[in-house]
Design an enzyme around this catalytic site. Structure first.
Site, short mmCIF file in Angstrom:
data_model
loop_
_atom_site.label_atom_id
_atom_site.label_comp_id
_atom_site.label_asym_id
_atom_site.label_seq_id
_atom_site.Cartn_x
_atom_site.Cartn_y
_atom_site.Cartn_z
N GLY A 530 24.67 36.49 96.75
CA GLY A 530 23.88 36.87 97.92
C GLY A 530 23.98 38.36 98.17
O GLY A 530 24.63 39.09 97.43
N GLY A 532 24.88 41.21 101.08
CA GLY A 532 25.45 41.50 102.40
C GLY A 532 24.89 42.82 102.89
O GLY A 532 24.11 43.48 102.19
N GLU A 533 25.29 43.21 104.09
CA GLU A 533 24.78 44.45 104.69
C GLU A 533 25.20 45.66 103.88
O GLU A 533 24.48 46.63 103.73
CB GLU A 533 25.34 44.56 106.11
CG GLU A 533 24.40 45.17 107.09
CD GLU A 533 24.79 46.58 107.49
OE1 GLU A 533 25.96 46.78 107.82
OE2 GLU A 533 23.91 47.45 107.47
N GLY A 535 26.42 45.56 100.58
CA GLY A 535 26.30 45.45 99.13
C GLY A 535 26.24 44.00 98.73
O GLY A 535 26.11 43.10 99.59
N VAL A 537 27.16 40.21 97.38
CA VAL A 537 28.25 39.24 97.51
C VAL A 537 28.28 38.46 96.21
O VAL A 537 27.24 37.99 95.73
CB VAL A 537 28.03 38.27 98.69
CG1 VAL A 537 29.20 37.32 98.84
CG2 VAL A 537 27.79 39.05 99.98
N ASP A 648 29.01 36.66 117.40
CA ASP A 648 27.87 36.33 116.54
C ASP A 648 28.09 34.95 115.92
O ASP A 648 27.86 34.74 114.73
CB ASP A 648 27.68 37.40 115.47
CG ASP A 648 26.30 37.29 114.80
OD1 ASP A 648 25.45 36.53 115.31
OD2 ASP A 648 26.08 37.95 113.78
O1 ACK Z 1 24.24 30.73 102.09
P1 ACK Z 1 24.99 31.39 101.02
O2 ACK Z 1 25.08 30.80 99.68
O3 ACK Z 1 26.50 31.69 101.56
O4 ACK Z 1 24.57 32.93 100.97
C1 ACK Z 1 25.40 33.77 101.65
C2 ACK Z 1 25.70 34.99 100.82
O5 ACK Z 1 27.00 34.84 100.29
C3 ACK Z 1 25.63 36.29 101.62
O6 ACK Z 1 26.58 36.25 102.68
C4 ACK Z 1 27.50 33.60 100.58
N1 ACK Z 1 28.90 33.73 100.90
C5 ACK Z 1 29.48 34.63 101.71
N2 ACK Z 1 30.81 34.42 101.75
C6 ACK Z 1 31.06 33.38 100.92
C7 ACK Z 1 32.24 32.71 100.53
N3 ACK Z 1 33.43 33.04 101.01
N4 ACK Z 1 32.15 31.68 99.70
C8 ACK Z 1 30.93 31.32 99.22
N5 ACK Z 1 29.79 31.94 99.54
C9 ACK Z 1 29.85 32.96 100.38
C10 ACK Z 1 26.73 33.05 101.76
#
Ligand code: ACK
Length: 885
Positions: A530, A532-533, A535, A537, A648
């Site tokens: 995914g 993030g703000e 960079g 993920v 939030d």
């Molecule tokens: O809905 P998602 O698959 O879950 O898409 C977002 C994306 O990264 C951007 O935030 C996923 N994500 C964030 N933190 C985690 C985490 N700890 N484990 C698995 N997915 C994550 C989030």
């Protein structure tokens, strides 16, 4: 009246009188055929239309009533009797049925179908012609009663026709069939005769049906109610007890009432399918292998929880797979967890007040051990125990009594939860040496006391310096947490508070205070999951020396960042690193010494909750959804206890793992809320996720745990509606306006009433009236423990979809608290009981039923009435105030 005994009534009805058979051209067959079926609540004792042979009825005199020897199109006899002596004076023609058993019924019904000739249409017969006949009955226990006298018969009624017919009608073949029903009762003997008396009419008695009414056997609320003959009195209701169907048990004695009309009314009580069986189509069906039902109150068979199984039908619980188990106190709905218990515990240094222990990590922990829990208590004092949590495999239990035996048990926690406790290990503190009377000891004592005083001063100074900045890792080992319990209640745990990383002059210091630095070489990035703000993920793996490899999520800081961006990015780690709770996303560490800068957290297989729910619309049981909500509430309770306000909270900021455990995430530093696409600028310049935010936080930036509770209510709504967007496509401005005017989101579809009520409580305008997170957790726990409480759904008819509802909390205009209300109705003595049992807001109180009152110990009927009447009054006000937007 003349006696009719002595053989006068022998012999069957005679041949048809000339001139009358023409009255019955193919007598009414077509009309009758369609009338043969009778309702299921009626049981026929006699139906002349269905008797194939001789009816055995008797006419007196013989030339009075006569049977018409017609057959229908199927050559079945039509037992029709006619008489038409309209030209002759003083007619007294009797037709007597055979004996009819009443089969135990005490009220019977007689349905007559007949035609009757209009006297006006008979030339010359007007003087003697009648247009009625009489019906009688005589009760007897057997068939011997037939030779009784005419005057012993009891008259039921004079029967007149609604429609008589003329010769003209006959020409047109229009049959004017009359139907009359009379009832007789109470009957006291086994049977009866009927008699029809003609006194000079022109009648054809086409059929006679005698029946009683019953309430036919039914199954209601899993109880079987037998065929029940209605009572003798036409207004009588018979109370009938039901018998629980196979594999069910009584919840509350099932009863129904059988009306005189043969209808079942007013069901009371119910049966429940016993453990191992579930309700389907009014029966209790066995739980299939792989499924279980633990209690009659569970609604249906559930799949065995993770790592458990059952090969049998009708299972009430599932067995844990090898190497998996659950605690005795765990409910059967709980997953079986690893690890295998800690087995070898060794004592280390022992003093008179402390015992040090060490142990080895279990051989096959089947997962990463997140921490150990050490429970200990003085031998034979098991009710008063202490729990220490440690990430290491050593601890020292201190403040122990000298010369006393202590029992220790250790268990490990993995992502799947706690394993079982180890066996008990018993160790003893050193004894105190007997005090010596030798005066030579005195200098030693003086020195010891002096050293003690100095040490005390150091400790006090240490504590005071610690107070200035609250919790600090350097001053309290966060690897070890200690809680004391007495009879299961926590005794004064040292409450940690959240420290705002802004309070550090150097933000890098805050990061390293709360987050471990990870070598970049320990991280393998596998894929981008995914954006993030700051960079991308990614998901990947973390392998730290001496530890097992872990799946992790890695947030990266894009190249070309500004110093502020770096500070804000790492700020999240500084916050997250302060938390340690199963429902808060766990920080593994940060990479700050290499590029890209990274934040490494535990990996949550199912990603963010809103997307996950949308993808799996309608796939979960209510209990599973409530389990998710419970986890989120528990994480939020922890945050609010720490003094951290999230600001939030929304389903998009909750992550969910493969065990459906929900964890709160997204702890941006520049809170509110650069990285949230939902956040919009308010007129005051702040950026706020309007749809999730409490009014006071939107209006004057009053962000508190109470405003987090509002957002939690919106998360509840999102969860129960499988990720629906709150307030749909309304604009932010419209949302604010509507909410300010008192409108609230309507209940999601199929939402348990108790959950919707909790949402409404979270959206109370007065933030002090909203429940606290600990109350929310205990309320959800209560619902989970008693799943039948989730069966009452928000009434579909009162549920408005896609419309907001005006929300005026019950009685809020009059009473600000439960205490105030109870005082006002002079029931103040119950305030404490109400509060202790979760009825802490007026909206919660609105749900109270009389059963609840009894359960709460309000046993005086007068008090129950007073409370219920007051509630009723307030509800009327509420209902009147509710209307769609
Ligand atoms: O809905 P998602 O698959 O879950 O898409 C977002 C994306 O990264 C951007 O935030 C996923 N994500 C964030 N933190 C985690 C985490 N700890 N484990 C698995 N997915 C994550 C989030």
């Amino acid at each position: 009246m003349e006696p009719l005994g002595g053989g006068g009534w022998t012999g069957h009805a005679g041949a048809p009188a000339p001139g009358w058979t023409y009255l019955l051209p193919l007598l009414l067959c077509a009309a009758l055929r369609s009338l043969l079926a009778s309702p299921s609540s009626e049981v026929n004792l006699l139906d002349s239309r269905t008797v194939m042979g001789d009816l055995g009825w008797i006419a007196y005199p013989k030339n009075g009533w006569e049977e018409i020897g017609e057959v229908d199109e199927n050559y079945a006899p039509i037992h029709t009797y006619q008489v038409c002596k309209v030209m002759e004076q003083n007619q007294n023609n009797w037709l007597l049925t055979s004996w009819i058993s009443n089969e135990g019924a005490s009220r019977i019904f007689i349905e007559l179908k007949f035609t009757l000739r209009d006297c006006n249409s008979l030339p010359g017969g007007l003087g003697t012609c009648k247009e009625t006949f009489n019906m009688y009955y005589f009760e007897s226990d057997d068939e011997d009663g037939r030779n009784i006298k005419e005057n012993q018969y009891i008259k039921i009624d004079t029967i007149a026709a609604d429609e008589s017919f003329t010769e003209l009608d006959l020409g047109d073949r229009v049959m004017k069939l009359n139907t009359e029903v009379r009832d007789v009762g109470p009957l006291t003997k086994k049977g009866f005769y009927l008699a029809f008396q003609d006194v000079g009419a022109c009648i054809a008695l086409v059929s006679v049906r005698v029946y009683y009414k019953k309430c036919p056997s039914v199954i209601r609320n899993l109880a079987r109610f037998p065929d029940t003959i209605t009572g003798a009195d036409s207004s009588q209701l018979l109370e009938v007890s039901g018998i629980c169907v196979d594999h069910s048990v009584t919840d509350e004695a099932p009863k129904m009432h059988c009306s005189a009309e043969g209808e079942w009314l007013v069901p009371i009580g119910k049966c429940l399918c016993k453990a191992g069986y579930e309700e389907k189509n009014n029966t209790c069906q066995v739980c299939r292998p792989g499924f279980f039902k633990a209690s009659p109150h569970s609604p249906s068979c559930s799949k065995c929880p993770p790592h458990s199984y059952t090969l049998d039908e009708a299972s009430t619980s599932c067995l844990c797979e090898e190497h998996y188990f659950r605690k005795e106190s765990d409910p059967p709905t709980m997953a079986c967890t690893t690890p295998s218990p800690v087995s070898s515990v060794k004592k280390g240094k022992i003093t008179k007040n402390s015992i040090s222990l060490s142990w080895q990590e279990p051989d096959r922990p089947n997962g990463i051990i997140l921490e150990y829990e050490i429970k200990y208590f003085e031998k034979d004092q098991e009710m008063s125990y202490t729990i220490i949590k440690s990430k290491e495999t050593t601890i020292t239990a201190d403040s122990l009594k000298p010369g006393s035996a202590y029992v220790f048990q250790i268990r490990a926690r993995t992502a799947a939860g706690y394993g079982g406790f180890s066996r008990r290990f018993e160790f003893e503190t050193s004894p105190v040496l007997a005090a010596s009377s030798d005066q030579s000891q005195i200098p030693i004592i003086v020195v010891s006391v002096t050293v003690g005083v100095i040490l005390l001063a150091v400790v006090i100074g240490f504590l005071l310096s610690g107070r200035r900045c609250g919790y600090s890792k350097a001053k309290q080992d966060p690897e070890e947490e200690k809680m004391h319990f007495h009879n299961g209640h926590i005794k004064l745990p040292g409450v940690r508070t959240y420290i705002d990383p802004h309070t550090y002059e150097d933000p890098n210091q805050a990061v390293h205070e709360f987050a471990k630095e990870i070598e970049a070489s320990c991280i393998t990035i596998e894929r981008v999951i995914g954006a993030g703000e700051f960079g991308e993920v990614c998901s990947g793996r973390l392998k730290l020396q001496g530890k097992r490899e872990l799946p992790v999520a890695i947030k990266t800081l894009k190249v070309g960042y500004t110093e502020k961006q770096r500070r804000d990015f790492l700020g999240e780690a500084s916050i997250m690193g302060q938390f340690d709770h199963p429902n808060i996303i766990h920080l593994e560490g940060v990479v700050t010494k290499n590029k890209p800068v990274m934040i490494v957290t535990e990996y949550m297989e199912n990603g963010s909750l809103d997307t996950f729910l949308k993808k799996n619309d309608g796939q979960f049981t209510v209990i599973q959804l409530v389990g998710m909500l419970r986890g989120i509430a528990s994480g939020m309770k922890y945050l609010s206890d720490m003094g951290y306000v999230h600001r939030d909270l929304a389903a998009r900021n909750i992550l969910i793992n493969s065990n459906l455990v929900c964890k709160v995430s997204d702890f941006g530093l520049s809170r509110v809320l650069e990285d949230d696409p939902e956040a919009a600028y308010t007129t005051r310049g702040g950026k706020i996720p309007i749809r999730w935010t409490a009014l006071e936080a939107i209006a004057f930036r009053k962000f508190t745990s109470a405003s987090d509770v509002w957002s939690y209510g919106i998360v509840m709504w999102e969860v129960m509606s499988y990720g629906e967007r709150p307030y749909w496509e309304m604009t932010n401005q419209d949302v604010i306006k509507a909410v300010e005017e008192g409108y609230r989101l309507p209940s999601p579809m199929d939402c348990p009433a108790a959950l919707y009520q909790l949402m409404l409580d979270c959206w109370q305008k007065d933030r002090n009236s909203r429940p606290k997170f600990d109350e929310i957790v205990s309320m959800l726990d209560k619902l989970i423990r008693n799943p039948s409480s989730l069966k009452t759904l928000v009434n579909a008819s009162s549920r408005v979809s896609n419309l907001l509802v005006e929300h005026s909390p019950v009685g809020s205009s009059t009473y600000r608290s439960v205490g105030e209300w109870l005082e006002a109705i002079k029931m103040g003595r119950y305030t404490e009981i109400f509060m202790e049992n979760g009825y802490s807001s007026m909206d919660a109180v609105a749900q109270v039923t009389i059963e609840d009152l009894r359960r709460l110990g309000v046993t005086l009927v007068g008090h129950q009435k007073k409370i219920m009447n007051s509630l009723q009054e307030m509800k009327v006000q509420l209902v009147n105030g509710m209307m769609p937007l």
